[in-house]
Design an enzyme around this catalytic site. Sequence first.
Site, short mmCIF file in Angstrom:
data_model
loop_
_atom_site.label_atom_id
_atom_site.label_comp_id
_atom_site.label_asym_id
_atom_site.label_seq_id
_atom_site.Cartn_x
_atom_site.Cartn_y
_atom_site.Cartn_z
N ASP A 1 -36.62 16.49 -5.92
CA ASP A 1 -36.21 15.42 -6.60
C ASP A 1 -35.61 15.90 -7.97
OD1 ASP A 1 -38.77 15.85 -6.96
OD2 ASP A 1 -39.22 13.51 -7.29
N ASP B 1 -30.12 20.29 3.69
CA ASP B 1 -29.16 19.44 4.26
C ASP B 1 -28.65 18.49 3.22
OD1 ASP B 1 -27.35 18.03 5.96
OD2 ASP B 1 -28.82 16.26 6.17
N LYS C 1 -41.58 19.82 -1.91
CA LYS C 1 -41.96 18.80 -2.17
C LYS C 1 -43.46 18.76 -2.32
CE LYS C 1 -41.63 14.42 -3.79
NZ LYS C 1 -41.26 14.01 -5.30
N TYR D 1 -35.60 18.43 12.09
CA TYR D 1 -34.45 18.53 12.88
C TYR D 1 -34.92 19.10 14.48
CZ TYR D 1 -31.09 18.27 9.57
OH TYR D 1 -29.85 17.81 8.65
N ASP E 1 -25.15 18.98 0.24
CA ASP E 1 -23.72 17.99 0.19
C ASP E 1 -23.99 18.03 -1.63
OD1 ASP E 1 -23.34 17.74 2.84
OD2 ASP E 1 -23.29 15.47 2.77
C1 IPM Z 1 -24.79 19.98 8.02
C2 IPM Z 1 -24.56 18.66 8.80
C3 IPM Z 1 -25.52 18.64 10.07
C4 IPM Z 1 -26.85 19.00 9.54
C5 IPM Z 1 -25.25 17.55 10.80
C6 IPM Z 1 -23.72 17.33 11.24
C7 IPM Z 1 -26.18 17.50 12.11
O1 IPM Z 1 -24.96 17.74 8.06
O2 IPM Z 1 -24.49 21.22 8.45
O3 IPM Z 1 -25.21 20.21 6.94
O4 IPM Z 1 -27.40 17.83 9.36
O5 IPM Z 1 -27.40 19.91 9.56
MG MG Z 2 -25.34 18.28 5.85
#
Ligand code: IPM
Ligand code: MG
Length: 352
Positions: free
Chosen positions: A221, A245, A188, A134, A249
Site C-alpha cells: 500500500d 499485477d 505485506k 493465481y 497497472d
Molecule cells: C496482466 C493481466 C493478466 C494478469 C490478466 C489478463 C489475467 O492483468 O498480465 O497483468 O492478471 O496477470
Molecule cells: Mg495486470
Amino acid sequence: MKIAVIGGDGTGPEVVAEGLKVLAAVAKFEDFSYEATEFDWGGDRLLKTGAALPDDALDQLRQFDAILLGAVGHPGVPPGILERKLLLDLRFGLDQYINLRPVKLFPGVETPLKDKGPEDIDFVVVRENTEDMYCGAGGFMHKGTPHEVATQTAIYTRHGCERCIRYAFEYTQRRNNPKGKRLTLVAKTNVLTTGHDLWWRAFNEVAADYPDVETDYNHVDACCMWIVKNPEYYDVIVTTNMFGDIITDLSGIIQGGMGVAAGGNLNPTPGGVSMFEPMGGSDPKYTGTGKINPIATINAVSMLLNHLGQETAAERVMSAIMHVTDTKMKSQSAGKMGYSTTEVGDLVCEAL
Ligand code: IPM
Ligand code: MG
C-alpha cells in the site's frame, strides 16, 4: 530464431502485425534471420471449436525460442475463461516464472504525474508469475445459498519465491543503474504473516549473495503512494504475483498507459520458452478501426530480441520507438495518436 506468434483477440492481431513489420525491418538492418509462425488461438477459435488452444499447444510452443502474444479477451466469451485457458495456462505450463515489466517514460510521452519526466520514471518490476492467488486453488461450498463459502488460496513456495528473488537480484546487478543498484521487496508482511514471511526470509537470505545490491522493503500500500510521489526512488522492485499485477497497472499508467507498456513472461532456464506481450487488453471496440497504439507491441518485440541475445537490434528498436514518441506522435491514446496503427508501425520502421 523461431518465434511463435499468437495474435489473439480483438485488436491483438493488428498490433502484432506492426510488431512483425518492425521485426522484419530490423532483421534486415542487423542481418539476422528468423522464422515467425502464426497461431489462430483465442476467443474466435474457442467459439468455433470449443477450445481456445489445441491439446498439444504447450508441446507445439516448446519447439520455439520465444512467443509474441497480442491480447486475450473476447466479447463473446465470459471473463476468466480465456485469461485462464490462454494466458495463465501458457504462463504456468511453460513455467514462465518471471513477469518482467520495465516502466520507462519515453520522451514525448505524457504522464499523469505532475512535474515528472523521463529522468524520473525509469524502473523495473519483477513480478512472480506462477504462484499466489493465481494458482486457481479454492472452491465453493453451499453455492448460491445465503451460507455460501468461497475460498481462493494464495500459494507461495520457497522454490517459487527464491527463484524469482534471485532473478531480481541478478537483474538488478545487470541493469547496473548509475544512480545505484537497489532492489525493493514489495509485500505485506504486517498482515500476510505466513506467506509473506516466507518471502521476507527468502529475500534476506538471498540478499547475502549480492552484497553490491542495496536492499529495501515497502508494504504494497505504501509502495502505491511512493510510485506516484517519488517514482525516481525505484530501481528494481520484486513482488508477488497478485501485488505485481496491481502495481504494474499503476506503473503502466505513469509511463503513458497501455499503448506503451510491455511485459515479458520469462522462463529464464536454458531451453525455456518466454512470451512477450503488450500490457493492454484486446480492446474489442477498436477492432479494425486502425486506432489502437502498436507501440507497446513493438516495445514487446524489443524485449523479445533482447531476451534472445539480439541486444543491438533490441536497442535499435527501442531508439526508433523513442524517436517516434518524441518527434511524431501526438498522444499514446487510442484514436489520438495523430496517425493510424499501421502508420505508427511505418514510422518506427523509418526511424530504424
Ligand atoms: C496482466 C493481466 C493478466 C494478469 C490478466 C489478463 C489475467 O492483468 O498480465 O497483468 O492478471 O496477470
Ligand atoms: Mg495486470
